[in-house]
Design a protein around this motif. Structure first.
Motif, mmCIF file in Angstrom:
data_model
loop_
_atom_site.group_PDB
_atom_site.id
_atom_site.type_symbol
_atom_site.label_atom_id
_atom_site.label_comp_id
_atom_site.label_asym_id
_atom_site.label_seq_id
_atom_site.Cartn_x
_atom_site.Cartn_y
_atom_site.Cartn_z
ATOM 1 N N VAL A 95 5.240 -12.482 -4.507
ATOM 2 C CA VAL A 95 3.873 -12.245 -4.032
ATOM 3 C C VAL A 95 2.853 -12.843 -5.014
ATOM 4 N N GLU A 132 12.547 3.346 -8.159
ATOM 5 C CA GLU A 132 12.289 3.737 -9.555
ATOM 6 C C GLU A 132 13.602 3.808 -10.341
ATOM 7 N N ARG A 162 3.572 2.101 7.309
ATOM 8 C CA ARG A 162 2.856 2.418 6.069
ATOM 9 C C ARG A 162 1.443 1.843 6.132
ATOM 10 N N HIS A 215 7.391 -8.634 -6.907
ATOM 11 C CA HIS A 215 6.247 -9.052 -7.722
ATOM 12 C C HIS A 215 6.158 -10.575 -7.879
ATOM 13 N N GLU A 248 9.411 0.368 -15.914
ATOM 14 C CA GLU A 248 8.274 1.038 -15.286
ATOM 15 C C GLU A 248 7.233 1.488 -16.315
ATOM 16 N N GLU A 256 0.957 -5.122 -10.656
ATOM 17 C CA GLU A 256 1.550 -3.904 -11.203
ATOM 18 C C GLU A 256 2.741 -4.329 -12.065
ATOM 19 N N PHE A 287 -7.043 3.301 -12.660
ATOM 20 C CA PHE A 287 -6.158 2.193 -12.293
ATOM 21 C C PHE A 287 -6.894 0.874 -12.082
ATOM 22 N N ASN A 325 6.578 -3.440 -4.680
ATOM 23 C CA ASN A 325 7.673 -3.006 -5.553
ATOM 24 C C ASN A 325 8.008 -4.136 -6.519
ATOM 25 N N CYS A 335 0.839 -1.209 0.000
ATOM 26 C CA CYS A 335 0.000 0.000 0.000
ATOM 27 C C CYS A 335 0.871 1.255 0.000
ATOM 28 N N TRP A 337 7.049 9.081 -3.064
ATOM 29 C CA TRP A 337 7.373 8.446 -4.359
ATOM 30 C C TRP A 337 8.671 7.659 -4.166
ATOM 31 N N PRO A 338 8.669 6.358 -4.519
ATOM 32 C CA PRO A 338 9.833 5.512 -4.196
ATOM 33 C C PRO A 338 10.970 5.697 -5.202
HETATM 34 N N1 LIG Z 1 4.864 5.378 -8.268
HETATM 35 C C1 LIG Z 1 4.061 5.536 -9.313
HETATM 36 O O1 LIG Z 1 3.761 6.664 -9.746
HETATM 37 C C2 LIG Z 1 3.483 4.334 -9.980
HETATM 38 C C3 LIG Z 1 2.513 4.527 -10.958
HETATM 39 C C4 LIG Z 1 1.975 3.420 -11.585
HETATM 40 C C5 LIG Z 1 2.413 2.161 -11.230
HETATM 41 N N2 LIG Z 1 3.384 1.983 -10.281
HETATM 42 C C6 LIG Z 1 3.792 0.622 -9.954
HETATM 43 O O2 LIG Z 1 3.225 0.248 -8.702
HETATM 44 C C7 LIG Z 1 4.078 -0.649 -7.998
HETATM 45 C C8 LIG Z 1 4.311 -0.098 -6.623
HETATM 46 O O3 LIG Z 1 4.892 1.168 -6.741
HETATM 47 P P1 LIG Z 1 4.758 2.238 -5.594
HETATM 48 O O4 LIG Z 1 5.161 3.518 -6.203
HETATM 49 O O5 LIG Z 1 3.460 2.132 -4.915
HETATM 50 O O6 LIG Z 1 5.920 1.721 -4.596
HETATM 51 P P2 LIG Z 1 6.044 1.996 -3.024
HETATM 52 O O7 LIG Z 1 7.430 1.648 -2.628
HETATM 53 O O8 LIG Z 1 5.536 3.346 -2.687
HETATM 54 O O9 LIG Z 1 5.020 0.942 -2.392
HETATM 55 C C9 LIG Z 1 5.219 -0.438 -2.448
HETATM 56 C C10 LIG Z 1 4.720 -1.030 -1.140
HETATM 57 O O10 LIG Z 1 4.814 -2.443 -1.225
HETATM 58 C C11 LIG Z 1 5.261 -2.922 0.035
HETATM 59 N N3 LIG Z 1 5.883 -4.239 -0.194
HETATM 60 C C12 LIG Z 1 6.981 -4.531 -0.928
HETATM 61 N N4 LIG Z 1 7.220 -5.847 -0.921
HETATM 62 C C13 LIG Z 1 6.253 -6.410 -0.160
HETATM 63 C C14 LIG Z 1 5.947 -7.744 0.198
HETATM 64 N N5 LIG Z 1 6.718 -8.766 -0.202
HETATM 65 N N6 LIG Z 1 4.873 -7.969 0.980
HETATM 66 C C15 LIG Z 1 4.104 -6.930 1.411
HETATM 67 N N7 LIG Z 1 4.329 -5.651 1.091
HETATM 68 C C16 LIG Z 1 5.389 -5.390 0.314
HETATM 69 C C17 LIG Z 1 6.228 -1.873 0.541
HETATM 70 O O11 LIG Z 1 6.380 -1.941 1.939
HETATM 71 C C18 LIG Z 1 5.554 -0.595 0.073
HETATM 72 O O12 LIG Z 1 4.705 -0.040 1.041
HETATM 73 C C19 LIG Z 1 5.333 -0.792 -8.846
HETATM 74 O O13 LIG Z 1 5.248 -1.966 -9.584
HETATM 75 C C20 LIG Z 1 5.298 0.408 -9.789
HETATM 76 O O14 LIG Z 1 5.856 0.100 -11.035
HETATM 77 C C21 LIG Z 1 3.913 3.042 -9.632
#
Ligand SMILES: NC(=O)c1ccc[n+]([C@@H]2O[C@H](COP(=O)([O-])OP(=O)(O)OC[C@H]3O[C@@H](n4cnc5c(N)ncnc54)[C@H](O)[C@@H]3O)[C@@H](O)[C@H]2O)c1
Length: 382
Positions: free
Chosen positions: A77, A175, A37, A74, A183, A91, A322, A70, A8, A170-171
């Motif tokens: 999970v 990224e 978080r 992927h 991405e 994602e 989304f 992240n 989340c 924003w991570p």
């Molecule tokens: N940031 C963007 O603008 C954006 C836009 C579209 C798509 N995405 C995609 O969304 C995905 C997530 O990106 P984000 O920006 O939300 O990243 P983020 O780092 O903000 O959030 C990812 C969350 O996943 C959690 N996490 C990671 N591994 C885990 C696991 N094994 N079990 C449980 N929780 C776990 C982390 O603790 C973190 O809170 C990526 O694949 C990214 O490509 C991101």
């Protein structure tokens, strides 16, 4: 269909803000391995928080898992969710390499589970409008595509201040380590796969333009520039470019014998679509007198969208829906028909993305190994 979210962070809020568009989706809860978080997200959205991934996967009411972790998580999970008998919407990318993405697709297919990979902008109003114009031969035979995915010089932006609605930053480290091609290339490649069918071969080049991104990375920076040319089995050739260095440019241009179709944004589901006529005489005249088209009213004309893009969009993040990919999965199960975002389509798009970002692993000229059945247009775009 009941679904649960794993992860989340920054993007999860976009899913929450577009969830009300889809009455067929019901969120049971979420899990994140980062307790801080998770607490913030639960407090902000008032949704159930699972204590562990196991607890979430053991909940029999969960039909589908939205894997919003992240990219490095992927595979692990998604595979755990599939093994627990859940459908998965992941994602992007599906995994970090082709072998793992293939393993996910194979397992899902063998178990008759749905596996779909983001993005779902191919189901958007602009994409469906372009596709319909292509099917109607508006530009005659399409032969060449230029797809731009330059996100602007992100390392120079104030990205440390980018915070999601519920407070997730924003991570940027992730990224930069995962790379802009992993991405983002899927935004255009998914659409092009739907329009032109499976690709036959991809020829690519990638490079790290800025080793030092001014932030401490845990591993080497991924390529921040990649360019690829793709030959589709239908005969169309596309050139796609991704970077986080050049000036922002998200244009798509499709050139055919009789005209050009274009749009300026891939993250805006309702981005206006334009078409212009190309006749041999006009091409010769424009070559000689570049301003002639504009003066004579021969320039691009707006193609009406197949339906208005009047949905609730992700807050503060372009104009995207989304949750539309998951809604398509739910609808396909209810209607007992193939899902437009099939595991095979997702795998194919991912194979292109992997080969584009890592020619040193997959070969500068990579013959595609995956394929997929033709996707059907949305019912409102036929
Ligand atoms: N940031 C963007 O603008 C954006 C836009 C579209 C798509 N995405 C995609 O969304 C995905 C997530 O990106 P984000 O920006 O939300 O990243 P983020 O780092 O903000 O959030 C990812 C969350 O996943 C959690 N996490 C990671 N591994 C885990 C696991 N094994 N079990 C449980 N929780 C776990 C982390 O603790 C973190 O809170 C990526 O694949 C990214 O490509 C991101």
């Amino acid at each position: 269909m009941k679904f649960a979210i794993v992860g989340c962070g920054y993007v999860a809020d976009f899913y929450m803000s577009t969830l009300p568009n889809h009455a067929q989706l019901e969120l049971t809860g979420f899990f994140d391995r980062n307790p801080e978080r998770a607490q913030r997200f639960a407090d902000f959205h008032h949704v159930r928080r699972y204590e562990s991934l196991e607890q979430l996967l053991q909940d029999p009411s969960v039909d589908l898992v939205a894997n919003l972790t992240n990219p490095k998580s992927h595979f692990e999970v998604s595979m755990a969710a599939l093994r627990a008998g859940k459908h998965v919407y992941s994602e992007k990318p599906l995994a970090l390499n082709l072998a793992d993405a293939q393993a996910l697709a194979d397992y899902a297919t063998a178990q008759k589970l749905l596996l779909a990979g983001a993005p779902c902008n191919v189901l958007g109003e602009s994409a469906q409008t372009i596709w319909k114009a292509l099917r109607k031969q508006t530009i005659g035979t399409p032969r060449l595509v230029y797809a731009e995915l330059d996100d602007g010089p992100v390392p120079y932006f104030n990205y440390k201040t980018w915070i999601s609605e519920s407070g997730a930053p924003w991570p940027y480290i992730d990224e930069f380590e995962v790379g802009c091609t992993f991405e983002h290339a899927g935004y255009w490649l998914g659409m092009l796969a739907a329009f032109f069918g499976p690709a036959k071969r991809i020829t690519s080049f990638s490079h790290v333009l800025m080793q030092d991104k001014q932030v401490p990375l845990t591993m080497a920076s991924a390529p921040d520039f990649a360019v690829a040319s793709i030959e589709y089995t239908s005969g169309v050739v596309a050139r796609i470019t991704c970077s986080i260095y050049a000036t922002h440019d998200h244009r798509l241009r499709i050139f055919g014998d009789g005209g050009t179709l274009s749009t300026d944004a891939c993250w805006h589901y309702g981005s206006p679509v334009y078409s212009s006529v190309r006749t041999p005489l006009k091409m010769r005249l424009e070559n000689r007198y570049p301003k002639l088209g504009r003066l004579a009213g021969l320039g691009p004309k707006k193609v009406p969208l197949v339906r208005p893009a009047s949905f609730r969009s992700s807050k503060g993040h372009n104009h995207m829906d989304f949750c539309r990919g998951m809604a398509e999965m739910a609808d396909s199960l209810k209607e007992n028909r193939p899902c437009r975002l099939s595991a095979a389509w997702s795998l194919h798009v991912n194979e292109l993305v992997f080969a584009m970002q890592h020619p040193e692993q997959y070969g500068a000229s990579h013959d595609m190994t995956s394929s997929f059945e033709v996707m059907a247009p949305m019912p409102w775009a036929k």
